[in-house]
Design a protein around this motif. Sequence first.
Motif, PDB file in Angstrom:
ATOM      1  N   GLU A 132      58.725  73.243  20.544  1.00 53.67           N
ATOM      2  CA  GLU A 132      57.446  72.562  20.801  1.00 53.67           C
ATOM      3  C   GLU A 132      57.091  72.606  22.280  1.00 53.67           C
ATOM      4  N   ALA A 154      53.733  74.339  23.812  1.00 55.96           N
ATOM      5  CA  ALA A 154      52.784  73.593  24.647  1.00 55.96           C
ATOM      6  C   ALA A 154      52.609  74.267  26.003  1.00 55.96           C
ATOM      7  N   GLU A 214      48.936  75.446  27.354  1.00 56.36           N
ATOM      8  CA  GLU A 214      48.350  74.677  28.447  1.00 56.36           C
ATOM      9  C   GLU A 214      48.583  75.295  29.825  1.00 56.36           C
ATOM     10  N   HIS A 264      53.905  72.411  33.503  1.00 57.59           N
ATOM     11  CA  HIS A 264      54.009  71.699  32.222  1.00 57.59           C
ATOM     12  C   HIS A 264      54.732  70.365  32.400  1.00 57.59           C
TER      13      HIS A 264
END
Length: 224
Positions: free
Chosen positions: A107, A111, A115, A140
């Motif tokens: 995950e 992400a 992003e 991140h």
Amino acid sequence: MLAVPKSQQVPRYGRIDHLFTQAPDEAWEKRSCGEGAKGPRVYHWAAVQLPVIEDFDGECPTHYRWALARRSVSRPDEIAYYLGYAPAGTGVDQLVRIAGRRWAIEECFQAAKNECGLDEYEVRRYVGWMRHVTLAMLAHAFLAVTAAQAAAKGDAETVPPWSAHRSGSPPAPGNWPRAPAPPAPLRPRHELVTLAAKASGRRQSLPLPATVPLVGGALRRHRP
């Protein structure tokens, strides 16, 4: 913990799937490997501590090798396999918990791709790739910390003032928040547009300068 295919060779046992095929039914225990999007992720788990290899582990090893299998509760044919290397005294619960961390890591990578552009690099050398990945993961991490702080601040602002009462009972009437006052009634508006005030007097009109049309659409004034 390392996820391996079913054809992975295990010293002295052969293929890892053949090893767990011989496991009795009581060797499989239902355990949770962590929270998921729909609650606890529960599977059937079986673990085997592999024998010590003196050439690699020594006579008195401080770490031991493990073989781990995860079987779906609803689909027993779906089995995933892991190899582990853990300190002495590590229990099966810890092995299961570490194996379940893979879901959170995937995950995190997804992400970071969405992003921070983790997968948007065009380099051919390891140094450039490492710099790009390091900067993307740093960005991140910054976004994750900022989002966590904003969420904590929002939760603190939405807590009512009487929720901090230690006894758990409603506070005294003097400390209870007052009900909001009813809104004031709206005044009827009979006019939608306010008319401008009339001029105080009549102004003298001024003549426009005389002009004559010319070819081409331009205008030229008469010279006195």
